[in-house]
Design an enzyme around this catalytic site. Structure first.
Site, PDB file in Angstrom:
ATOM      1  N   ASP A  23       0.717  -1.185   0.006  1.00 22.28           N
ATOM      2  CA  ASP A  23       0.000  -0.057  -0.081  1.00 22.28           C
ATOM      3  C   ASP A  23       0.891   1.250  -0.063  1.00 22.28           C
ATOM      4  O   ASP A  23       0.311   2.207   0.214  1.00 22.28           O
ATOM      5  CB  ASP A  23      -0.869  -0.098   1.211  1.00 22.28           C
ATOM      6  CG  ASP A  23      -1.888  -0.748   1.070  1.00 22.28           C
ATOM      7  OD1 ASP A  23      -2.420  -1.368  -0.105  1.00 22.28           O
ATOM      8  OD2 ASP A  23      -2.576  -1.706   2.085  1.00 22.28           O
ATOM      9  N   HIS A 226      27.872  10.958  -9.767  1.00 22.86           N
ATOM     10  CA  HIS A 226      26.402  10.859  -9.228  1.00 22.86           C
ATOM     11  C   HIS A 226      26.413  10.289  -7.725  1.00 22.86           C
ATOM     12  O   HIS A 226      25.356   9.610  -7.411  1.00 22.86           O
ATOM     13  CB  HIS A 226      25.625  10.084 -10.393  1.00 22.86           C
ATOM     14  CG  HIS A 226      24.946  10.715 -11.596  1.00 22.86           C
ATOM     15  ND1 HIS A 226      25.018   9.897 -12.676  1.00 22.86           N
ATOM     16  CD2 HIS A 226      25.359  12.009 -11.701  1.00 22.86           C
ATOM     17  CE1 HIS A 226      24.952  10.872 -13.585  1.00 22.86           C
ATOM     18  NE2 HIS A 226      25.077  12.094 -13.061  1.00 22.86           N
ATOM     19  N   HIS A 344      17.392  18.595 -15.762  1.00 16.16           N
ATOM     20  CA  HIS A 344      17.937  18.676 -17.092  1.00 16.16           C
ATOM     21  C   HIS A 344      16.680  18.988 -17.912  1.00 16.16           C
ATOM     22  O   HIS A 344      15.937  17.955 -18.341  1.00 16.16           O
ATOM     23  CB  HIS A 344      18.549  17.223 -17.168  1.00 16.16           C
ATOM     24  CG  HIS A 344      19.874  17.108 -16.441  1.00 16.16           C
ATOM     25  ND1 HIS A 344      20.658  16.048 -16.739  1.00 16.16           N
ATOM     26  CD2 HIS A 344      20.373  17.960 -15.586  1.00 16.16           C
ATOM     27  CE1 HIS A 344      21.762  16.241 -15.893  1.00 16.16           C
ATOM     28  NE2 HIS A 344      21.579  17.304 -15.080  1.00 16.16           N
ATOM     29  N   GLU A 367      28.378  25.073 -14.670  1.00 17.63           N
ATOM     30  CA  GLU A 367      28.774  24.161 -13.516  1.00 17.63           C
ATOM     31  C   GLU A 367      30.128  23.436 -13.774  1.00 17.63           C
ATOM     32  O   GLU A 367      30.239  22.191 -14.128  1.00 17.63           O
ATOM     33  CB  GLU A 367      27.704  23.162 -13.048  1.00 17.63           C
ATOM     34  CG  GLU A 367      27.234  22.380 -14.290  1.00 17.63           C
ATOM     35  CD  GLU A 367      26.004  21.203 -13.848  1.00 17.63           C
ATOM     36  OE1 GLU A 367      26.503  20.495 -13.084  1.00 17.63           O
ATOM     37  OE2 GLU A 367      24.904  21.301 -14.459  1.00 17.63           O
ATOM     38  N   ARG A 389      33.385  21.095  -7.774  1.00 15.50           N
ATOM     39  CA  ARG A 389      32.233  21.828  -9.056  1.00 15.50           C
ATOM     40  C   ARG A 389      31.781  22.970  -8.240  1.00 15.50           C
ATOM     41  O   ARG A 389      31.711  22.966  -7.117  1.00 15.50           O
ATOM     42  CB  ARG A 389      31.287  20.701  -9.344  1.00 15.50           C
ATOM     43  CG  ARG A 389      30.288  21.253 -10.125  1.00 15.50           C
ATOM     44  CD  ARG A 389      29.323  20.166 -10.701  1.00 15.50           C
ATOM     45  NE  ARG A 389      28.479  19.556  -9.907  1.00 15.50           N
ATOM     46  CZ  ARG A 389      28.802  18.285  -9.495  1.00 15.50           C
ATOM     47  NH1 ARG A 389      29.820  17.473  -9.794  1.00 15.50           N
ATOM     48  NH2 ARG A 389      27.950  17.766  -8.655  1.00 15.50           N
ATOM     49  N   GLU A 391      28.337  25.363  -9.255  1.00 20.26           N
ATOM     50  CA  GLU A 391      27.284  25.382 -10.030  1.00 20.26           C
ATOM     51  C   GLU A 391      26.262  26.313  -9.799  1.00 20.26           C
ATOM     52  O   GLU A 391      25.808  26.644  -8.777  1.00 20.26           O
ATOM     53  CB  GLU A 391      26.663  24.051 -10.124  1.00 20.26           C
ATOM     54  CG  GLU A 391      25.232  23.999 -10.802  1.00 20.26           C
ATOM     55  CD  GLU A 391      24.497  22.480 -10.761  1.00 20.26           C
ATOM     56  OE1 GLU A 391      24.744  21.782  -9.987  1.00 20.26           O
ATOM     57  OE2 GLU A 391      24.052  22.287 -11.869  1.00 20.26           O
TER      58      GLU A 391
HETATM   59  N1  GLY Z   1      22.463  17.873 -10.031  1.00 23.16           N
HETATM   60  C1  GLY Z   1      22.409  17.284 -11.313  1.00 23.16           C
HETATM   61  C2  GLY Z   1      23.310  18.112 -12.206  1.00 23.16           C
HETATM   62  O1  GLY Z   1      24.301  19.069 -11.661  1.00 23.16           O
HETATM   63  O2  GLY Z   1      23.379  18.268 -13.422  1.00 23.16           O
HETATM   64 MN    MN Z   2      23.791  20.143  -9.940  1.00 20.75          MN
HETATM   65 MN    MN Z   3      23.385  20.769 -13.172  1.00 19.98          MN
END
Ligand code: GLY
Ligand code: MN
Ligand code: MN
Length: 424
Positions: A23, A226, A344, A367, A389, A391
């Site tokens: 459920d 990832h 994305h 990024e 990174r 971003e």
């Molecule tokens: N968080 C996924 C990307 O930076 O594309």
């Molecule tokens: Mn990202």
């Molecule tokens: Mn991204």
């Protein structure tokens, strides 16, 4: 509807609710295309657009009201609200779709539909069309063109309206607050999940959810693009890379910062950080109307290749390093992607074989990153396990760009000052 013209019909199914076990469902999230056109968040619905149809151009098939089911699953809008609240010209019970929709398709020449993403629905649409074909001998008409709806719809989604931009500003603002909060309580000995928890807290208290699984990667985990186990201990001397964003009213933010867990970059970390920052600045300079999609990336690549060469991490002439892609060992992804209802987001990156030209209203991430994994055994140990990174989310404006996430520090001194600032 104007883009489809008379004789066209588009058919959009809602996202399917997915069962996790017994459920328990996975959290339901409406399909972005469907929500973009309807604002309707319920499953088991189908939206139909028939430009020029006299009896109504915007039709919705939705779940009927059902007091008994609503006790368990919550309120349903029902047929009436599909019209009064969501603006459909007419609405029908979803259970009647097999009887009603073929008759509407029959009057059309071209079916606009996103084929291939929903095999179950593809099959139903084909069965409706086949029903009409089988009746062909009795004079029933069948549409003879199937057209991918994506081109029209995703082009619309690529250019954000004022209302969409305001939702994206809000998503950016909440993500910025969450990143600041996380940075300010970061210290050695905590765990990646404790940093993730700061995001959960800040997001939920603002009524939003993550737009993707947050990446909280300390040390070499930052080099796994990832990574999202988020279970390791934060070690003194390591960096922490956090990629986390949220979704406000179906619009996403997507933000990354990388910082020293103990509040001080060491020499190597700082050297790499400076290159990534230079690369981001170089890329941002190219985010102006009239630039082509590849220009920010190419600018970031040049800055990264130049920087890595300066540090002796790659060797050769700059032109060769760029041509042969030697930098790709350390910078293996693109510099950004469209951002919108999907992280994305949709929208073609090329138009007739040419990179797309940036125009006001488009939103993208910038990024760049450098990742020196533990497996880079040819490099001195002091460089290994550095993954960085930076971003940000960027709106193309009429005269340049606006960084929606600009309130989150990226200058190394400011970053150092923020890390751990809420402790003691
Ligand atoms: N968080 C996924 C990307 O930076 O594309
Ligand atoms: Mn990202
Ligand atoms: Mn991204």
């Amino acid at each position: 509807m104007r883009m489809m013209g008379k004789g066209g019909i588009s058919i959009l199914p809602a996202a399917v609710a997915k069962i996790r076990n017994r459920d328990v469902d996975y959290p339901y999230r409406q399909d972005s295309d469907f929500y973009y056109l309807t604002g309707f968040a319920e499953p088991e619905s189908v939206a139909v657009l028939v430009p020029g149809r006299a009896e109504g151009e915007f039709l919705m098939f939705v779940r009927d009201k059902d007091p008994e089911r609503e006790v368990w699953d919550g309120r349903r809008a029902g047929l009436d609200e599909a019209v009064t609240k969501y603006g459909a010209d007419d609405s029908f019970p979803i259970t009647d779709i097999d009887d009603i929709l073929p008759g509407i398709i029959e009057s059309c020449e071209r079916v606009y539909y996103s084929m291939g993403t929903r095999p179950d629905f593809d099959g139903r649409l084909m069965s409706w069309v086949n029903t009409l074909r089988a009746q062909g001998r009795t004079g029933t008409h069948t549409p003879d063109e199937f057209i991918a709806l994506d081109h029209l719809l995703h082009d619309l989604r690529l250019y954000k309206s004022r209302a969409e931009i305001s939702a994206m500003r809000k998503a950016a603002k909440i993500a910025v607050a969450a990143h600041k909060r996380a940075m300010s309580v970061c210290e050695p000995g905590k765990h990646e999940y404790e940093i993730e928890a700061e995001f959960a807290f800040e997001f939920r208290r603002n009524g939003v959810h993550p737009s993707y699984q947050p990446i909280v990667g300390s040390g070499a985990n930052a080099c796994v693009l990832h990574y999202n186990d988020n279970n390791d201990r934060l070690e003194d001397g390591d960096l922490l890379l956090v990629d986390a964003g949220c979704e406000f009213d179906y619009y996403a933010s997507d933000v990354t910062r990388t910082y020293p867990i103990n509040g001080r970059f060491n020499e190597e970390q700082r050297a790499i950080y400076d290159i990534v920052l230079e690369a981001q600045d170089a890329a941002l300079e190219c985010v102006v109307p009239g630039s082509m999609w590849h220009e920010p990336h190419d600018a970031a690549v040049r800055a990264i290749a130049r920087g890595l060469k300066r540090l002796g991490l790659i060797k050769g002439t700059l032109a060769n390093l760029i041509r042969d892609g030697a930098y790709r060992k350390f910078f293996m992804h693109r510099t950004g992607h469209w951002l919108g209802m999907d992280v994305h987001d949709v929208g073609d990156y090329k138009v007739s074989d040419q990179w797309r030209v940036l125009e006001p209203g488009m939103v993208l991430t910038v990024e760049p990153g450098i990742y020196i994994g533990e497996n880079q055994s040819k490099l001195a140990k002091r460089w290994r396990g550095i993954g960085i990174r930076i971003e940000d989310d960027v709106l193309v404006t009429r005269d340049g760009h606006e960084v929606l996430t600009k309130d989150l520090p990226r200058e190394p001194d400011q970053v150092e000052a923020l890390v751990g600032s809420a402790l003691n």
